[in-house]
Design a protein around this motif. Structure first.
Motif, PDB file in Angstrom:
ATOM      1  N   MET A  31       6.908  -5.788   3.716  1.00 17.82           N
ATOM      2  CA  MET A  31       7.665  -7.033   3.800  1.00 17.82           C
ATOM      3  C   MET A  31       7.518  -7.607   5.204  1.00 17.82           C
ATOM      4  O   MET A  31       7.759  -6.908   6.194  1.00 17.82           O
ATOM      5  N   VAL A  32       7.126  -8.868   5.275  1.00 19.34           N
ATOM      6  CA  VAL A  32       6.918  -9.516   6.565  1.00 19.34           C
ATOM      7  C   VAL A  32       8.252 -10.032   7.093  1.00 19.34           C
ATOM      8  O   VAL A  32       9.032 -10.646   6.369  1.00 19.34           O
ATOM      9  N   TYR A  41     -12.885  -5.494  10.165  1.00 16.05           N
ATOM     10  CA  TYR A  41     -12.984  -4.085  10.554  1.00 16.05           C
ATOM     11  C   TYR A  41     -12.826  -3.165   9.349  1.00 16.05           C
ATOM     12  O   TYR A  41     -13.505  -2.141   9.241  1.00 16.05           O
ATOM     13  N   ASN A  42     -11.946  -3.551   8.431  1.00 16.48           N
ATOM     14  CA  ASN A  42     -11.759  -2.755   7.215  1.00 16.48           C
ATOM     15  C   ASN A  42     -13.021  -2.709   6.367  1.00 16.48           C
ATOM     16  O   ASN A  42     -13.158  -1.848   5.496  1.00 16.48           O
ATOM     17  N   ILE A  97      -2.473  -4.617  16.641  1.00 16.87           N
ATOM     18  CA  ILE A  97      -1.848  -5.949  16.717  1.00 16.87           C
ATOM     19  C   ILE A  97      -1.717  -6.580  15.335  1.00 16.87           C
ATOM     20  O   ILE A  97      -0.607  -6.911  14.900  1.00 16.87           O
ATOM     21  N   ALA A  98      -2.835  -6.774  14.622  1.00 11.16           N
ATOM     22  CA  ALA A  98      -2.789  -7.465  13.330  1.00 11.16           C
ATOM     23  C   ALA A  98      -1.904  -6.740  12.326  1.00 11.16           C
ATOM     24  O   ALA A  98      -0.999  -7.327  11.726  1.00 11.16           O
ATOM     25  N   LYS A 149      -2.250  -7.335   6.373  1.00  3.45           N
ATOM     26  CA  LYS A 149      -2.808  -6.261   5.562  1.00  3.45           C
ATOM     27  C   LYS A 149      -4.331  -6.354   5.534  1.00  3.45           C
ATOM     28  O   LYS A 149      -4.912  -7.412   5.754  1.00  3.45           O
ATOM     29  N   GLU A 150      -4.949  -5.207   5.221  1.00  7.17           N
ATOM     30  CA  GLU A 150      -6.411  -5.178   5.108  1.00  7.17           C
ATOM     31  C   GLU A 150      -6.905  -5.903   3.872  1.00  7.17           C
ATOM     32  O   GLU A 150      -8.052  -6.349   3.808  1.00  7.17           O
ATOM     33  N   SER A 151      -6.057  -6.007   2.841  1.00  8.31           N
ATOM     34  CA  SER A 151      -6.475  -6.579   1.565  1.00  8.31           C
ATOM     35  C   SER A 151      -5.237  -7.058   0.814  1.00  8.31           C
ATOM     36  O   SER A 151      -4.130  -6.553   1.032  1.00  8.31           O
TER      37      SER A 151
END
Length: 222
Positions: free
Chosen positions: A1-2, A168-169, A196-197, A204-206
């Motif tokens: 949850m953001v 990167y993922n 950071i991200a 998220k990566e995906s």
């Protein structure tokens, strides 16, 4: 949850467009069409059509910035028009007469619709080996393209941190227009992507709205 403070610090699309089941997707600004195909030998490829009547394409901005795939070799096969490819500071122009063009793993490169073309640029692109975890694959393109198009539709500027995390993922790093050792690029990108991200900003990566559902299969690891 953001959290609210993460949204304030780094705005992002509040609604993601479901494209996970779409066989073709459209790039931001309608510059290009991506069609996901499977060849007779089982390889997945992406057929890209970069529209000549689009200013983004004519300005040479419909392709990605300089980057490196450190685990896979990338291949291009032009069907129509002319593609520009920058490989380690050397520029090449490819057409259908050139057959399959190869960019070895670890090569700094970018591509675009070359200024010599006067028609749509149509080509197939794929990477090998395929079926690797965390590789340049269909889901990477779906995440990368779906996110940027949603940002455009919601009048948001794409977060460079989210784009770095996507990359990167998928064993891909952006690179400046001059040489830097790969270990340094990977180390810096890892910090930006995961500290950071993901860690600070909650990216998220995906995202399931963009990507194919997971399949029960054995995947190779390298």
């Amino acid at each position: 949850m953001v959290s609210r403070w993460q949204l304030w610090l780094s705005p992002r699309p509040m609604k993601r467009t479901p494209i996970s089941s779409e066989p073709r997707i459209v790039q931001a600004h309608d510059a290009a069409l991506f069609e996901f195909l499977q060849e007779d030998d089982g390889r997945w490829v992406v057929k890209e059509t970069h529209h000549f009547d689009n200013k983004v394409v004519r300005d040479g901005r419909s392709g990605p910035p300089l980057h490196i795939h450190w685990r896979q070799t990338e291949y291009f096969q032009v069907e129509k028009g002319a593609i520009g490819i920058m490989k380690n500071e050397k520029e090449f122009v490819g057409t259908k007469d050139d057959g399959i063009l190869e960019v070895p793993a670890g090569t700094r490169h970018r591509f675009w619709a070359h200024s010599s073309t006067t028609e749509d640029l149509v080509f197939k692109v794929w990477a090998e080996p395929q079926d690797l975890d965390h590789s340049f694959d269909q889901n990477f393109l779906r995440n990368f393209t779906g996110y940027q198009r949603d940002c455009q539709m919601q009048n948001l500027k794409p977060s460079p941190f989210q784009l770095i995390l996507f990359s990167y993922n998928s064993s891909t790093v952006g690179t400046p227009p001059f040489w830097m050792p790969l270990w340094l690029l990977k180390g810096g990108s890892y910090v930006l992507a995961y500290w950071i991200a993901k860690g600070l900003l909650g990216y998220k990566e995906s995202y399931p709205e963009y990507t194919l559902p997971p399949e029960p299969q054995n995947r190779k690891t390298v």
